[in-house]
Design an enzyme around this catalytic site. Structure first.
Site, PDB file in Angstrom:
ATOM      1  N   CYS A  73      44.985  40.948  52.875  1.00 47.13           N
ATOM      2  CA  CYS A  73      45.447  40.596  54.220  1.00 47.13           C
ATOM      3  C   CYS A  73      46.535  41.598  54.621  1.00 47.13           C
ATOM      4  CB  CYS A  73      46.022  39.179  54.218  1.00 47.13           C
ATOM      5  SG  CYS A  73      44.767  37.889  54.379  1.00 47.13           S
ATOM      6  N   HIS A 133      41.000  37.050  57.137  1.00 46.71           N
ATOM      7  CA  HIS A 133      40.730  36.560  55.783  1.00 46.71           C
ATOM      8  C   HIS A 133      39.513  35.638  55.710  1.00 46.71           C
ATOM      9  CE1 HIS A 133      41.944  35.512  51.632  1.00 46.71           C
ATOM     10  NE2 HIS A 133      41.452  34.323  51.928  1.00 46.71           N
ATOM     11  N   ASN A 173      29.950  42.859  47.088  1.00 42.92           N
ATOM     12  CA  ASN A 173      29.615  41.632  46.373  1.00 42.92           C
ATOM     13  C   ASN A 173      30.140  40.509  47.243  1.00 42.92           C
ATOM     14  OD1 ASN A 173      28.747  43.036  44.075  1.00 42.92           O
ATOM     15  ND2 ASN A 173      30.803  43.056  43.201  1.00 42.92           N
ATOM     16  N   HIS A 186      35.477  42.126  51.807  1.00 36.64           N
ATOM     17  CA  HIS A 186      35.709  43.509  51.392  1.00 36.64           C
ATOM     18  C   HIS A 186      34.548  44.007  50.555  1.00 36.64           C
ATOM     19  CE1 HIS A 186      36.752  41.455  47.649  1.00 36.64           C
ATOM     20  NE2 HIS A 186      36.718  42.633  47.028  1.00 36.64           N
TER      21      HIS A 186
HETATM   22 ZN   LIG Z   1      43.034  38.034  52.875  1.00 31.48          ZN
END
Ligand SMILES: [Zn+2]
Length: 366
Positions: A73, A133, A173, A186
């Site tokens: 984040c 997030h 992944n 990510h």
């Molecule tokens: Zn995060």
């Protein structure tokens, strides 16, 4: 796109990719971080020829931190993360616990010619797709997904030019079932100092096809799927997605640009422009694959692996850029584990027919 390169407190590189050309990313990393040392080495399996990375220094890495300690984040309210800025579009940084690192020292071998060993000299990067997030890749706007594509392309160009790098591998992944330790959306990039085993097999298969037919394996296989589209999931003007003839995973889709290119840097503007809508649609379909019994509510999120196959710098002339997207989920509540047959012998048993999987992936279109 604006690209801003900066350094984290321990010397690792951080690169911001912004859609807004006027974005200023000059926040300093204020954490008291000591540089980490990578002791990674690569060993060649004398029985198979496959390279194995031994990264015994990685055991202390971050494991499932709570959301308010998420290192991906933006830094905010006195909480310092891996990204010093208080906002970002896409951010890429060198992994603090890399499997492969530029400074890995050359290991001392035992002199036995069967024991081929070398430094794990490569690079591992983390690609943060969004500052949000709670989002996932499928939630990105097409413009944001395009920015991620441009970031992957930039990293491919830069990393493949580093001395000793043979192959650049970008992947995501998704889901705890895959072993993801950070929930923040990510992906990662590995710059390998060797050609990966799966790619090495493709090089051999393509050379054999060339000898036998005079043609290119990947051009011929894409043309065949398009001619008889029983396994085609989605056909765009510039991209085609299909379930491979011998799919290994319950739901597996390969996405190729219709024009063969070696890697992401070879894509032209029209191909780049169409990629986000095609890929986002595939990801949305993956999240609709599994529904509660007797009900149409999707059991989301679907765990998946998205793997970019790019030609290595050596012997990659016959290869074709493509993305392999697959899930390890077989049905609601059931995962496909790589057990004795797969892990022991690399021989896959798939419980879903590729044609039925393609049919299902067409049914769940938006
Ligand atoms: Zn995060």
């Amino acid at each position: 796109m604006k690209r801003t390169v900066t350094k984290l407190a321990d010397g690792r590189e951080l690169i911001y990719f912004d859609r807004d050309e006027s974005a200023v990313r000059d926040s300093a990393d204020l954490r008291p971080l000591e540089p980490t040392a990578s002791l990674s080495e690569i060993r060649r399996d004398p029985a198979t020829g496959d390279w194995v990375t031994v990264a015994a220094h990685r055991q202390g890495r971050t494991y499932h931190p709570p959301a308010d300690e998420c290192p991906l984040c933006p830094s905010a309210d006195g909480r310092l993360s891996e990204i010093p800025a208080d906002a970002y579009d896409v951010a890429v940084f060198e992994n603090r616990f890399p499997s492969l690192a530029p400074g890995a020292p050359a290991p001392v071998g035992d002199g036995d010619p069967l024991h081929v060993i070398a430094a794990g000299a490569g690079r591992c990067e983390v690609v943060c797709f969004t500052a949000d997030h709670g989002a996932s890749f499928a939630d990105l706007t097409p413009a944001k997904a395009r920015l991620v594509l441009d970031a992957w392309t930039d990293r491919t160009a830069e990393l493949s030019a580093l001395p000793g790098i043979e192959q650049v591998y970008a992947f995501e992944n998704r889901g705890a079932e895959i072993g993801v330790t950070l929930a923040h959306p990510h992906g990662q990039i590995y710059a390998f100092p060797f050609t990966t085993p799966r790619t090495a097999k493709m090089i051999t298969a393509a050379a054999e096809h060339r000898r036998r037919t005079g043609g290119n394996l990947f051009e011929d296989l894409l043309a065949a799927e398009r001619r008889d589209p029983v396994r085609v999931v989605l056909a765009g003007e510039h991209w085609t997605a299909f379930v491979p003839f011998a799919a290994r995973w319950p739901y597996e889709v390969h996405l190729y640009p219709n024009r063969r290119v070696a890697d992401l840097t070879g894509l032209d503007e029209a191909e780049r422009a169409e990629f986000p809508e095609v890929y986002l649609e595939l990801l949305r379909r993956f999240d609709r694959l599994f529904t509660e019994p007797g009900d149409n509510t999707p059991v989301a999120p679907t765990p998946y692996i998205a793997a970019w196959h790019q030609a290595p710098t050596l012997h990659g002339e016959e290869l074709a850029l493509h993305l392999e997207l697959f899930t390890i989920r077989r049905t609601v509540g059931k995962l496909k584990f790589l057990a004795g047959v797969e892990s022991g012998m690399d021989a896959f048993v798939n419980d879903v027919s590729p044609e039925a999987a393609a049919q299902r992936l067409r049914e769940v279109a938006s």
